[in-house]
Write a protein that holds these residues in place. Structure first.
Motif, short mmCIF file in Angstrom:
data_model
loop_
_atom_site.label_atom_id
_atom_site.label_comp_id
_atom_site.label_asym_id
_atom_site.label_seq_id
_atom_site.Cartn_x
_atom_site.Cartn_y
_atom_site.Cartn_z
N GLU A 38 -9.61 18.42 -2.21
CA GLU A 38 -8.92 18.49 -3.50
C GLU A 38 -8.61 17.10 -4.04
N LEU A 39 -8.14 16.20 -3.16
CA LEU A 39 -7.81 14.85 -3.62
C LEU A 39 -9.08 14.06 -3.98
N ALA A 40 -10.17 14.34 -3.28
CA ALA A 40 -11.43 13.67 -3.62
C ALA A 40 -11.84 14.01 -5.06
N ARG A 41 -11.49 15.24 -5.50
CA ARG A 41 -11.81 15.66 -6.86
C ARG A 41 -10.79 15.17 -7.88
N SER A 42 -9.50 15.36 -7.55
CA SER A 42 -8.46 15.14 -8.56
C SER A 42 -7.81 13.76 -8.51
N LEU A 43 -7.93 13.07 -7.35
CA LEU A 43 -7.33 11.74 -7.23
C LEU A 43 -8.22 10.87 -6.34
N PRO A 44 -9.43 10.55 -6.81
CA PRO A 44 -10.38 9.83 -5.96
C PRO A 44 -9.92 8.43 -5.54
N SER A 45 -8.91 7.89 -6.23
CA SER A 45 -8.40 6.57 -5.85
C SER A 45 -7.57 6.62 -4.57
N CYS A 46 -7.22 7.82 -4.12
CA CYS A 46 -6.39 7.99 -2.93
C CYS A 46 -7.29 8.27 -1.72
N ALA A 47 -7.29 7.37 -0.76
CA ALA A 47 -8.07 7.55 0.47
C ALA A 47 -7.31 8.46 1.42
N ARG A 52 0.85 9.37 -6.94
CA ARG A 52 -0.38 8.59 -6.95
C ARG A 52 -0.40 7.52 -5.85
N PRO A 53 -0.30 7.95 -4.59
CA PRO A 53 -0.36 6.98 -3.49
C PRO A 53 -1.76 6.39 -3.34
N ASP A 54 -1.84 5.28 -2.65
CA ASP A 54 -3.14 4.67 -2.34
C ASP A 54 -3.83 5.38 -1.18
N VAL A 55 -3.01 5.85 -0.24
CA VAL A 55 -3.53 6.50 0.98
C VAL A 55 -2.67 7.72 1.29
N ALA A 56 -3.32 8.83 1.62
CA ALA A 56 -2.61 10.03 2.07
C ALA A 56 -2.95 10.27 3.54
N VAL A 57 -1.92 10.34 4.38
CA VAL A 57 -2.09 10.64 5.81
C VAL A 57 -1.71 12.10 5.99
N VAL A 58 -2.68 12.95 6.32
CA VAL A 58 -2.42 14.39 6.35
C VAL A 58 -2.79 14.98 7.70
N ASP A 59 -1.97 15.94 8.12
CA ASP A 59 -2.25 16.69 9.34
C ASP A 59 -3.40 17.65 9.07
N LEU A 60 -4.25 17.87 10.07
CA LEU A 60 -5.37 18.77 9.89
C LEU A 60 -4.91 20.21 9.72
N ASP A 61 -3.95 20.64 10.53
CA ASP A 61 -3.54 22.04 10.57
C ASP A 61 -2.19 22.20 9.88
N ILE A 69 0.86 -1.18 0.00
CA ILE A 69 0.00 0.00 0.00
C ILE A 69 0.90 1.22 0.00
N ARG A 70 0.74 2.07 -1.01
CA ARG A 70 1.60 3.25 -1.16
C ARG A 70 1.02 4.41 -0.36
N VAL A 71 1.85 5.01 0.50
CA VAL A 71 1.38 6.01 1.45
C VAL A 71 2.12 7.34 1.26
N LEU A 72 1.38 8.42 1.31
CA LEU A 72 1.95 9.77 1.37
C LEU A 72 1.74 10.32 2.77
N LEU A 73 2.75 10.97 3.34
CA LEU A 73 2.64 11.60 4.66
C LEU A 73 2.78 13.11 4.50
N ALA A 74 1.86 13.86 5.10
CA ALA A 74 1.93 15.32 5.04
C ALA A 74 1.75 15.89 6.44
N ASP A 75 2.78 16.58 6.92
CA ASP A 75 2.74 17.23 8.24
C ASP A 75 3.80 18.31 8.23
N ASP A 76 3.47 19.51 8.72
CA ASP A 76 4.45 20.59 8.67
C ASP A 76 5.52 20.45 9.76
N GLN A 77 5.33 19.53 10.70
CA GLN A 77 6.34 19.28 11.72
C GLN A 77 7.23 18.12 11.26
#
Length: 209
Positions: free
Chosen positions: A76-85, A55-64, A10-18
């Protein structure tokens, strides 16, 4: 790490400003079978750009996050990359934020303090088409009172965040100065606070803004 029994990871993207948190999550998920962190981002705009590139399968993103918050990234991902949860992590899991996250298209919502194994399980669950909401947050959401402010009052309060002059708020909302003052007075009275700065802080903490 490769998937179990020869299956694709499962391909994962991580997004957090810390950066420290982001790298710690990447290290934890790297130990989990069947998961592979393929990209990282330090703000919401970079998260969207890298999701479209990798094109990850799952994006784990920080709220803030800067640029775009987790809700905007999810939408945005729901519109442009719906395959990514999208899985949203937050340090302050207010029930109204939970509803807004799900409305934005997120598939899971959990506190940052959750064990690493929980996050890995949630990633697997949403990748399989499921959803996950932290049980404590779900219970709070059922009992928490609704926001007492009207949509128009919330719009005025959002613009009043940094002591914006009444005339500026009036111009942006196409209201008269007197009407804006009336809205601000009503907001302060409804929330039982001493001024608009405190009102904004309370509304933000409750997830109404």
């Amino acid at each position: 790490m490769t998937g179990d029994a020869g299956g694709a990871a499962i391909r994962v993207l991580l997004a957090d400003d810390q950066e420290l948190i982001r790298h710690a999550l990447a290290a934890l998920l790297g130990l989990e079978p069947g998961l592979e962190v393929v990209a990282q981002a330090a703000d919401g705009r970079a998260a969207v750009d890298r999701a479209l590139a990798h094109r990850p399968d799952v994006a784990v993103v920080d709220l803030d996050m800067p640029a775009l918050d987790g809700l905007a990234v999810s939408a945005e991902l729901a519109r442009s990359l719906p395959s990514c949860a999208v899985v949203i992590l937050t340090g302050y899991g207010r029930p109204p934020l939970l509803k807004r996250a799900l409305d934005a298209g997120a598939k899971a919502f959990l506190p940052k303090g959750s064990p690493g194994g929980t996050l890995a399980d949630v990633i697997r669950r949403v990748h399989a088409g499921g959803r996950y909401v932290d049980p404590a947050l779900a219970a709070d959401a059922l009992t928490m009172p609704e926001c007492p402010l009207t949509p128009r009052e919330l719009e005025v309060l959002r613009l009043a965040e940094v002591d914006t002059p009444v005339a500026v708020i009036a111009r942006r909302t196409h209201l008269s100065n007197g009407t804006v003052r009336n809205y601000l007075a009503a907001i302060v009275a409804k929330l039982g606070v001493t001024g608009r700065s405190e009102a904004f802080r309370l509304a933000r903490e409750q997830g109404w803004l």
